[in-house]
Write a protein that holds these residues in place. Structure first.
Motif, mmCIF file in Angstrom:
data_model
loop_
_atom_site.group_PDB
_atom_site.id
_atom_site.type_symbol
_atom_site.label_atom_id
_atom_site.label_comp_id
_atom_site.label_asym_id
_atom_site.label_seq_id
_atom_site.Cartn_x
_atom_site.Cartn_y
_atom_site.Cartn_z
ATOM 1 N N ILE A 113 0.842 -1.188 0.000
ATOM 2 C CA ILE A 113 0.000 0.000 0.000
ATOM 3 C C ILE A 113 0.885 1.248 0.000
ATOM 4 C CG2 ILE A 113 -0.158 0.107 2.526
ATOM 5 C CD1 ILE A 113 -3.079 0.913 2.241
ATOM 6 N N THR A 114 0.446 2.289 -0.682
ATOM 7 C CA THR A 114 1.208 3.536 -0.666
ATOM 8 C C THR A 114 1.022 4.209 0.690
ATOM 9 O OG1 THR A 114 -0.592 4.930 -1.494
ATOM 10 C CG2 THR A 114 0.839 3.859 -3.154
ATOM 11 N N MET A 115 1.983 5.015 1.075
ATOM 12 C CA MET A 115 1.881 5.715 2.354
ATOM 13 C C MET A 115 0.706 6.703 2.336
ATOM 14 S SD MET A 115 3.975 4.447 4.485
ATOM 15 C CE MET A 115 3.875 2.834 3.748
ATOM 16 N N LYS A 116 0.426 7.258 1.175
ATOM 17 C CA LYS A 116 -0.722 8.160 1.057
ATOM 18 C C LYS A 116 -2.021 7.410 1.356
ATOM 19 C CE LYS A 116 -3.226 11.166 -2.067
ATOM 20 N NZ LYS A 116 -3.474 11.575 -3.411
ATOM 21 N N GLU A 117 -2.199 6.237 0.735
ATOM 22 C CA GLU A 117 -3.413 5.456 0.955
ATOM 23 C C GLU A 117 -3.471 4.932 2.391
ATOM 24 O OE1 GLU A 117 -5.881 1.633 -0.831
ATOM 25 O OE2 GLU A 117 -4.133 2.385 -1.921
ATOM 26 N N GLY B 27 -2.184 6.364 4.994
ATOM 27 C CA GLY B 27 -2.554 7.519 5.812
ATOM 28 C C GLY B 27 -4.043 7.798 5.764
ATOM 29 N N GLU B 28 -4.634 7.719 4.569
ATOM 30 C CA GLU B 28 -6.079 7.948 4.438
ATOM 31 C C GLU B 28 -6.866 6.927 5.242
ATOM 32 O OE1 GLU B 28 -6.764 7.834 0.226
ATOM 33 O OE2 GLU B 28 -5.819 9.790 -0.096
ATOM 34 N N ARG B 29 -6.422 5.685 5.244
ATOM 35 C CA ARG B 29 -7.153 4.629 5.950
ATOM 36 C C ARG B 29 -7.055 4.746 7.469
ATOM 37 N NH1 ARG B 29 -6.723 -0.924 2.480
ATOM 38 N NH2 ARG B 29 -7.335 -0.007 0.484
ATOM 39 N N VAL B 30 -5.968 5.335 7.950
ATOM 40 C CA VAL B 30 -5.796 5.467 9.407
ATOM 41 C C VAL B 30 -5.931 6.917 9.866
ATOM 42 C CG1 VAL B 30 -4.384 3.375 9.558
ATOM 43 C CG2 VAL B 30 -3.265 5.600 9.302
ATOM 44 N N HIS B 31 -6.416 7.770 8.974
ATOM 45 C CA HIS B 31 -6.699 9.175 9.285
ATOM 46 C C HIS B 31 -5.450 9.978 9.629
ATOM 47 C CE1 HIS B 31 -10.842 7.902 9.051
ATOM 48 N NE2 HIS B 31 -10.626 7.011 10.005
ATOM 49 N N LEU B 32 -4.417 9.806 8.801
ATOM 50 C CA LEU B 32 -3.180 10.574 8.901
ATOM 51 C C LEU B 32 -2.809 11.064 7.504
ATOM 52 C CD1 LEU B 32 -0.926 8.192 11.072
ATOM 53 C CD2 LEU B 32 -2.055 10.281 11.864
ATOM 54 N N THR B 33 -1.851 11.977 7.432
ATOM 55 C CA THR B 33 -1.295 12.325 6.129
ATOM 56 C C THR B 33 -0.367 11.195 5.703
ATOM 57 O OG1 THR B 33 0.651 13.425 7.038
ATOM 58 C CG2 THR B 33 -1.342 14.793 6.715
ATOM 59 N N GLY B 34 -0.045 11.149 4.431
ATOM 60 C CA GLY B 34 0.894 10.139 3.953
ATOM 61 C C GLY B 34 2.245 10.259 4.633
ATOM 62 N N GLN B 35 2.685 11.502 4.846
ATOM 63 C CA GLN B 35 3.979 11.743 5.495
ATOM 64 C C GLN B 35 3.954 11.261 6.952
ATOM 65 O OE1 GLN B 35 5.189 15.847 5.427
ATOM 66 N NE2 GLN B 35 7.310 15.356 5.886
ATOM 67 N N ALA B 36 2.872 11.512 7.644
ATOM 68 C CA ALA B 36 2.754 11.077 9.042
ATOM 69 C C ALA B 36 2.691 9.550 9.119
ATOM 70 C CB ALA B 36 1.533 11.694 9.701
ATOM 71 N N ALA B 37 1.982 8.923 8.176
ATOM 72 C CA ALA B 37 1.913 7.457 8.145
ATOM 73 C C ALA B 37 3.299 6.873 7.894
ATOM 74 C CB ALA B 37 0.929 6.990 7.073
ATOM 75 N N ALA B 38 4.031 7.456 6.953
ATOM 76 C CA ALA B 38 5.388 6.979 6.655
ATOM 77 C C ALA B 38 6.289 7.106 7.874
ATOM 78 C CB ALA B 38 5.971 7.744 5.474
ATOM 79 N N ALA B 39 6.147 8.195 8.623
ATOM 80 C CA ALA B 39 6.956 8.387 9.833
ATOM 81 C C ALA B 39 6.605 7.329 10.880
ATOM 82 C CB ALA B 39 6.746 9.789 10.396
ATOM 83 N N ARG B 40 5.324 7.021 11.018
ATOM 84 C CA ARG B 40 4.893 5.993 11.969
ATOM 85 C C ARG B 40 5.452 4.619 11.564
ATOM 86 N NH1 ARG B 40 0.537 6.261 16.078
ATOM 87 N NH2 ARG B 40 -0.020 8.442 16.177
ATOM 88 N N VAL B 41 5.387 4.308 10.269
ATOM 89 C CA VAL B 41 5.894 3.025 9.786
ATOM 90 C C VAL B 41 7.401 2.943 10.036
ATOM 91 C CG1 VAL B 41 6.314 1.627 7.721
ATOM 92 C CG2 VAL B 41 4.054 2.640 8.101
ATOM 93 N N ALA B 42 8.117 4.019 9.753
ATOM 94 C CA ALA B 42 9.568 4.041 9.989
ATOM 95 C C ALA B 42 9.879 3.815 11.468
ATOM 96 C CB ALA B 42 10.164 5.361 9.513
ATOM 97 N N LYS B 43 9.094 4.420 12.347
ATOM 98 C CA LYS B 43 9.295 4.236 13.787
ATOM 99 C C LYS B 43 9.022 2.786 14.191
ATOM 100 C CE LYS B 43 7.876 5.983 18.293
ATOM 101 N NZ LYS B 43 6.910 6.806 19.023
ATOM 102 N N LEU B 44 7.969 2.189 13.630
ATOM 103 C CA LEU B 44 7.659 0.786 13.921
ATOM 104 C C LEU B 44 8.789 -0.133 13.433
ATOM 105 C CD1 LEU B 44 3.855 0.815 13.028
ATOM 106 C CD2 LEU B 44 4.839 0.468 15.312
ATOM 107 N N GLU B 45 9.374 0.202 12.298
ATOM 108 C CA GLU B 45 10.509 -0.573 11.783
ATOM 109 C C GLU B 45 11.729 -0.391 12.681
ATOM 110 O OE1 GLU B 45 9.414 -0.364 7.013
ATOM 111 O OE2 GLU B 45 10.800 1.103 7.863
#
Length: 137
Positions: free
Chosen positions: A19-23, A25-43
């Motif tokens: 899934i793209t970070m933009k999509e 983010g939309e599914r979890v109610h964040l921006t794509g950039q914020a979702a990418a940051a969360r994923v990076a932190k989880l990694e």
């Protein structure tokens, strides 16, 4: 500690890790950039250890699905474990277990003949009990 958004991110990635970070983010109610940051932190924190694909084993010719409970013959498990490492084409998962047996193998085979050959070789290292999957529910 994971919050609700992190858990939703993990659920979405488990369904589709491409899934793209933009999509996402939309599914979890964040921006794509914020979702990418969360994923990076989880990694970075080791919560997400890696990404993988799900292969349809039947479509690549492995129609037989078996669970094999292993009873090692000695306390030295290394010969058995070394053999299993050579069988990655058939052994999907190897679990060390307690209770009935020492290990539980989840395996796929293309035919009875290949299964039989595997079991003959396996029996040099351990005794076993096999359960065949009839239907996935």
């Amino acid at each position: 500690m994971l919050d609700q958004t992190d858990r939703r991110i993990l659920e979405e990635l488990a369904q589709n890790s491409r899934i793209t970070m933009k999509e996402l983010g939309e599914r979890v109610h964040l921006t794509g950039q914020a979702a990418a940051a969360r994923v990076a932190k989880l990694e970075d924190n080791g919560v997400i250890e890696g990404y993988t694909i799900k292969v349809n084993q039947a479509k690549i010719g492995c129609l037989m699905h078996a669970f094999i409970t292993i009873f090692t013959k000695t306390v030295q498990h290394e010969p058995f474990l070394s053999f299993i490492k050579t069988q990655e084409g058939h052994v999907l998962r190897n679990y060390k277990i307690s209770g009935d047996g020492c290990y539980l193998l989840e395996c796929r085979f293309p035919s009875n003949e290949v299964l039989d050959d595997f079991l003959v070789q396996l029996n040099e290292h351990a005794n076993y009990k096999i359960s065949m999957v009839i239907k996935k529910q």
